[in-house]
Design a protein around this motif. Sequence first.
Motif, mmCIF file in Angstrom:
data_model
loop_
_atom_site.group_PDB
_atom_site.id
_atom_site.type_symbol
_atom_site.label_atom_id
_atom_site.label_comp_id
_atom_site.label_asym_id
_atom_site.label_seq_id
_atom_site.Cartn_x
_atom_site.Cartn_y
_atom_site.Cartn_z
ATOM 1 N N GLU A 131 0.826 -1.197 0.000
ATOM 2 C CA GLU A 131 0.000 0.000 0.000
ATOM 3 C C GLU A 131 0.864 1.253 0.000
ATOM 4 N N GLY A 156 -0.848 0.048 -4.138
ATOM 5 C CA GLY A 156 -2.179 0.590 -3.877
ATOM 6 C C GLY A 156 -2.593 1.578 -4.952
ATOM 7 N N ARG A 190 -7.398 -4.455 -8.938
ATOM 8 C CA ARG A 190 -7.698 -5.373 -7.841
ATOM 9 C C ARG A 190 -8.157 -6.725 -8.375
ATOM 10 N N PRO A 208 2.420 -9.798 1.506
ATOM 11 C CA PRO A 208 1.661 -8.557 1.657
ATOM 12 C C PRO A 208 2.399 -7.566 2.554
ATOM 13 N N GLY A 210 1.372 -4.128 4.261
ATOM 14 C CA GLY A 210 0.346 -3.118 4.485
ATOM 15 C C GLY A 210 -0.366 -3.346 5.798
ATOM 16 N N GLU A 213 -6.048 -5.215 7.588
ATOM 17 C CA GLU A 213 -7.138 -5.624 6.704
ATOM 18 C C GLU A 213 -6.589 -6.252 5.425
ATOM 19 N N LEU A 214 -5.559 -5.638 4.844
ATOM 20 C CA LEU A 214 -4.958 -6.167 3.613
ATOM 21 C C LEU A 214 -4.392 -7.559 3.841
ATOM 22 N N SER A 217 -7.002 -10.301 4.519
ATOM 23 C CA SER A 217 -7.768 -10.585 3.317
ATOM 24 C C SER A 217 -6.995 -11.527 2.399
ATOM 25 N N ILE A 218 -5.699 -11.276 2.252
ATOM 26 C CA ILE A 218 -4.873 -12.118 1.386
ATOM 27 C C ILE A 218 -4.708 -13.512 1.984
#
Length: 449
Positions: A131, A156, A190, A208, A210, A213-214, A217-218
């Motif tokens: 991000e 991002g 996305r 990931p 960031g 939440e990022l 989610s991944i």
Amino acid sequence: MSDPSSSSSSSAESIAIAARRAFEASQLLPITERDRALTAIRSRLESAKSDVLVANKKDMDAARNGELSKSLVSRLDLSRPGKYESMLQGISDVAALPVPTGIVTFAKELGPGLELQRVTCPVGVLLVIFEARPEVVVNIAALAIKSGNAAILKGGKESLHTATLLSHLISEALATTSVPPAFVQSVATRSEISSLLAQDRYIDLVMPRGGNELVRSIQNSTRIPVMGHADGICAVYIDESAQEETAVRVVVESKIDYMAACNAAETLLIHQSLLSTIWPKVASALIEQSVTLKCDPASLAALSPSDLIVPSSEQDYYTEFLGPTLAVKVVASVSEAIKHINSHSSHHTDSIVTESEESMSAWCRGLDSANCYINASTRFADGTRYGLGTEVGISTGKTHARGPVGLDGLVIYKYMMRSKKQGGSVIADYEKGGGKYTHQDLPTQAPMF
């Protein structure tokens, strides 16, 4: 009418296949070509600085007109004095580091004429999702190339113009070398990420970089192994032998230096003997920086009333505030502090302020965290500050790599075996009455190939 999701999946597969082929082709190149590629990238980015800053201004203008926080807008800005040059220097720093592959970490003669080595090698194809900060494109590309890993990058949307141009310039530079241009690729949408997360046949590791939440989610969206951290719930513990000046300096910087960072302190633990001495001084220093203190009953009772001093809840000790809020709790011993952190933290970075060697030893042995500090700010948890050149991110996992992930975190290993016997070796030569294994250690020098 074509199905957009099908088109995205096809595009993602093509990108993943191209990365896999580039990786496989690169493994037969001389290792010196990696540094040549880094030199070419730095030169291309140096000459294109004005174009990059124009693209960056587009992202900055959009960010200022949007709903991004001031701290996030600041992270986007490549025009700040020295920031672009620092990004370029990071490439040179990585190039100057020793090559992490081809290192023998274990060598044995299994039996007469049969040798075995364990040798470091690249992971393969990395998918790195991050991000905000556009310079991460360059940081990760440098680390990937030096370690021999192909990389697919997704930044991002807030850094779209800058990240896209930086990736294009990197590909242009690679085209002038023997490293395939597809060795470093970027994607913009996305939907492509969702499709790439399904490419477990070609992509070896997702990294990931960031927010919580990022990362979560991944982790919930792929069968590919994920290296990352979901939270940065870091703590500082002030032990009974702590010195006041050290406590104030370490706690205040750990909290306020950059509050949106994953290595900023979110919890403060205080030894019960310090409630009338060091704790009010530390609290005053934090309040001067407009930090809200969410205190348990004991730490609350020791302070004069203030709008920035409020009672805590149990959930506060599991919270990554990412802002001017700190959860405070009183403990009776270093062992209680360790127990609290091990059960409440994200195992990222935790620091003790103490003059006791016994407490220092207990802290480093008992704490189940990737980074265990003594009398030092939690903000030191960073690949550049560790001398890793730069970092792909921070890992709080229990396999492969922990803490700031630099070059060493981007390699695994393979076992190489060679028989020097006439006619080769079979297990019957060492079993089934044919003989015995010797299992003699050999020097861990150069790899056999």
